[in-house]
Design an enzyme around this catalytic site. Sequence first.
Site, PDB file in Angstrom:
ATOM      1  N   LYS A  55       6.145   9.940  -3.953  1.00  8.71           N
ATOM      2  CA  LYS A  55       7.312   9.596  -4.786  1.00  8.71           C
ATOM      3  C   LYS A  55       7.052  10.003  -6.237  1.00  8.71           C
ATOM      4  O   LYS A  55       7.934  10.562  -6.907  1.00  8.71           O
ATOM      5  CB  LYS A  55       7.614   8.092  -4.678  1.00  8.71           C
ATOM      6  CG  LYS A  55       8.192   7.707  -3.313  1.00  8.71           C
ATOM      7  CD  LYS A  55       8.224   6.200  -3.061  1.00  8.71           C
ATOM      8  CE  LYS A  55       8.684   5.899  -1.636  1.00  8.71           C
ATOM      9  NZ  LYS A  55       8.651   4.476  -1.286  1.00  8.71           N
ATOM     10  N   GLN A  99       6.497  -0.917  -3.986  1.00  9.05           N
ATOM     11  CA  GLN A  99       6.261  -0.488  -2.612  1.00  9.05           C
ATOM     12  C   GLN A  99       6.029  -1.694  -1.691  1.00  9.05           C
ATOM     13  O   GLN A  99       5.286  -2.616  -2.027  1.00  9.05           O
ATOM     14  CB  GLN A  99       5.062   0.475  -2.571  1.00  9.05           C
ATOM     15  CG  GLN A  99       4.834   1.145  -1.226  1.00  9.05           C
ATOM     16  CD  GLN A  99       5.935   2.106  -0.801  1.00  9.05           C
ATOM     17  OE1 GLN A  99       6.681   2.639  -1.627  1.00  9.05           O
ATOM     18  NE2 GLN A  99       6.075   2.307   0.490  1.00  9.05           N
ATOM     19  N   ASP A 122      15.901   0.903  -4.730  1.00  3.86           N
ATOM     20  CA  ASP A 122      15.631   0.652  -3.308  1.00  3.86           C
ATOM     21  C   ASP A 122      16.819  -0.001  -2.611  1.00  3.86           C
ATOM     22  O   ASP A 122      16.875  -0.040  -1.389  1.00  3.86           O
ATOM     23  CB  ASP A 122      14.450  -0.322  -3.189  1.00  3.86           C
ATOM     24  CG  ASP A 122      13.144   0.364  -2.826  1.00  3.86           C
ATOM     25  OD1 ASP A 122      13.198   1.399  -2.145  1.00  3.86           O
ATOM     26  OD2 ASP A 122      12.097  -0.146  -3.236  1.00  3.86           O
TER      27      ASP A 122
HETATM   28  N1  GUN Z   1       8.022   0.657   2.382  1.00  2.03           N
HETATM   29  C1  GUN Z   1       8.515   1.386   3.409  1.00  2.03           C
HETATM   30  N2  GUN Z   1       9.686   1.952   3.065  1.00  2.03           N
HETATM   31  C2  GUN Z   1       9.943   1.574   1.783  1.00  2.03           C
HETATM   32  C3  GUN Z   1      11.012   1.835   0.874  1.00  2.03           C
HETATM   33  O1  GUN Z   1      11.991   2.533   1.169  1.00  2.03           O
HETATM   34  N3  GUN Z   1      10.898   1.252  -0.346  1.00  2.03           N
HETATM   35  C4  GUN Z   1       9.846   0.465  -0.699  1.00  2.03           C
HETATM   36  N4  GUN Z   1       9.831  -0.067  -1.910  1.00  2.03           N
HETATM   37  N5  GUN Z   1       8.848   0.197   0.134  1.00  2.03           N
HETATM   38  C5  GUN Z   1       8.900   0.757   1.362  1.00  2.03           C
END
Ligand code: GUN
Length: 299
Positions: A55, A99, A122
């Site tokens: 990311k 995350q 998110d």
């Molecule tokens: N863990 C797995 N997928 C995601 C996501 O789309 N966003 C976040 N913040 N954590 C994750």
Amino acid sequence: MCSAERIDGKLISQKIHEETLEESKKLKEKHNLQPGLVVVLIGEDPASQVYVNMKEKKSKELGFYSEKIVLNKEATMDEVLTLIHKLNNDPRVHGILVQSPPPPQIDEEKVIESIDPKKDVDCFHAENVGKMLIGKTDGFYPCTPYGVMKLLEYSDINPSGKHAVIIGRSNIVGKPMMSLLVQKAKGANATVTVCHSRTPNIPELARQADIVVAAIGKPEFVTADMVKEGAVVIDVGINRVEDATRKRGYRLVGDVAFDEVSKKASKITPVPGGVGPMTIAMLMQNAVKACKMQNGITD
Ligand code: GUN
């Protein structure tokens, strides 16, 4: 017997990244603005480290102001909330992502609630989840289900009037997937069934699906006998299974038994290279949207 067409998430995500890059350049040239995205990792979960690094790398490639903040695995709630408060008030930062999953001492719900909904790229905050559910478009859509909707769109699969069966009811994928597919909106309008651990007849329901979305986190759960001939199969799972023949000691498999199901499905996403890359692509789109909304830009 047919052999399914592979839906190439890598290729589709590249197209979306190209659009995002154009938007990012336009924001710089026309408005002297730079979308800002901060990703926060608490702890050392190896899979989370990989995702967070991807990311960060992508947001830099797209010309964003980008920061990766790593807190150690013993971080307290106070430390996390203080950090979020600082980021909420930092005008360089338009999007904040923590995350998931965090370590056990962290109350994830409280952390999500503490994020300014305008920066919640998110779409985990209740305000944005509510907006999505009632069909408002001034919030965000969660990156993975949004990525699935884009995969369908780019693959000329119109869910309207189709029966979609989602396997899994997580807040990150299953529930928002249901909300997006059932919405009265272009590219949606599906009839949706959601299956979960207490559903007694998952194979029977899955066999009725025109579109199967597998999001349960169980390696190769969906087998050929659970899929109707010609169905579209979207695999959201990414599972590490031990494999001594691989240098790293494991391989990645989805929630779908790809080889056997691809003999029956009309279109199918591979793992890796299906839904995974789309999650990042939609996150970047959300960051641009956040930047525009926070600056009152509508073009
Ligand atoms: N863990 C797995 N997928 C995601 C996501 O789309 N966003 C976040 N913040 N954590 C994750």
